[in-house]
Write an enzyme that holds these catalytic residues in place. Sequence first.
Site, PDB file in Angstrom:
ATOM      1  CG  PHE B  14       4.849  51.625   8.081  1.00  0.00           C
ATOM      2  CD1 PHE B  14       4.412  52.975   8.375  1.00  0.00           C
ATOM      3  CD2 PHE B  14       6.093  51.573   7.639  1.00  0.00           C
ATOM      4  CE1 PHE B  14       4.998  53.912   8.236  1.00  0.00           C
ATOM      5  CE2 PHE B  14       7.017  52.680   7.385  1.00  0.00           C
ATOM      6  CZ  PHE B  14       6.338  53.983   7.739  1.00  0.00           C
ATOM      7  CB  CYS B  15       2.944  45.875   7.731  1.00  0.00           C
ATOM      8  SG  CYS B  15       1.501  44.535   7.491  1.00  0.00           S
ATOM      9  N   PRO B  16       2.874  44.739  11.276  1.00  0.00           N
ATOM     10  CG  PRO B  16       2.293  43.045  12.870  1.00  0.00           C
ATOM     11  CD  PRO B  16       3.462  43.681  11.769  1.00  0.00           C
TER      12      PRO B  16
END
Lengths: 378, 77
Positions: B14-16
Amino acid sequence: MKILVVGGGTGGTIVANNMARRLHHEMKAGKARITMLSASERHMYQPGLLYVAVGRMAPDELYRDQKGLLEPSIEFHVDPVETFDFKENKVITKSGRTHQYDILIISTGSRMMPESIPGLAESAETFYTEESAIKMFKRLREFQGGKVVITVGVPHKCPMAPLEITFMLHDYFKERGLLDKVQIHYTYPIGRVHSLENVAKWAKPEFDRLGITYETLFNMKEVDATNSILKSEEGTEVKYDLLIGIPPHKGMEVIEKNSIGQSGWIPTNRNTLNMDGEFKNVYVLGDTTNIPISKAGSTAHYEAEVVAENVASIVKMGVPVREYDGKVFCFIEAGKDKATYAMFTYNNPPDPKEPTQAVHWFKMAYNKLYWSSVRGIL
Amino acid sequence: MSEQSKVVDARGTFCPGPLMELIAQMKQSQIGDLIEVWSTDAGSAADIPEWINKVGHEYISSIEVEGVWRVLVRKKK
């Protein structure tokens, strides 16, 4: 069993201390030995630089003596590795010493590359080193008004930092009574104000409420320092009076020089944290991996706990026992006196709550508790 | 496709996030390189072509197989 940890940052320190505790008896009996090789005799709490940049922490609060953070049973040398020889299970250091190992853990971290964007290093204030954070604060103190542009390189360390510095700058100028003379403008590489969709859904109305303007799908191309103009890959431009740059970063040079990973990121199995390829006695942690998750101390922390438990299990039973599930926990400072957090794994997206003063004070406490955390006490 | 593409495996992250991973990979690729992004985020099928078109790279195709979107692009500049 010789266990060698290369790198004395968050990941390396936690993995070494955690293993030393789990292998206390084996180390005492001479059946296991842990050695750490680091580039520095000091350990920096990197998230503290954000506070130094807005005058809320002093630089000397960010450091501890690395040797003092380690369990006494760990052998520690300030002697960075220059050559990895995976076939022969050995590394060669800057001083010319050779260290053999049975298990190797690489946690060398990353380095800022502002020079990869033409004009950025000369034009922008930043806060990723002690020197630059102090310089940024001095610049903020002198600033009397104008357009402040926060811009974000790719890839960058700690995906929460761009939002945090934006909210903190807002409150800094508010406290100085300058808000009516300051326009804060935020640029972000993808099509929303943060990579995490739920964080973006929370942050966008906050920006609107605070009068912070933003441009998304904006990737820094170059800075025209003469005319104070920031240009994007997408063909747009923004004029600034004060530029705050979140620089792109890369893995360490030693990784590139040894041809272990493109841009210094080592290809790593996202669950076992083994280096990809034939050498299954090599683990990789934190910023050093090429796993597509946040480059943050929290990531290194949770990965280190998995690797430490697995290495101890290998020593005791011959097999690992756990897999890394992608867990990351990030505080998000939402100004000078409130904060929220994002927690997620590979399978569970985050769902940040409304910022509160309680979470902010917990983060302030964590800034001190970090030293217990890397020692493995917390 | 006979031409070899670089794979950015951003499944389940999900991140980045997939688009940011693609942008990072673009920076370390050569002009003409093919890059295929694997993503479990349905939004990637729209986000990636939007960015590719805005910057001026080449969007080639997007397919979904068992919940994984495979978006193929080429670096043009």
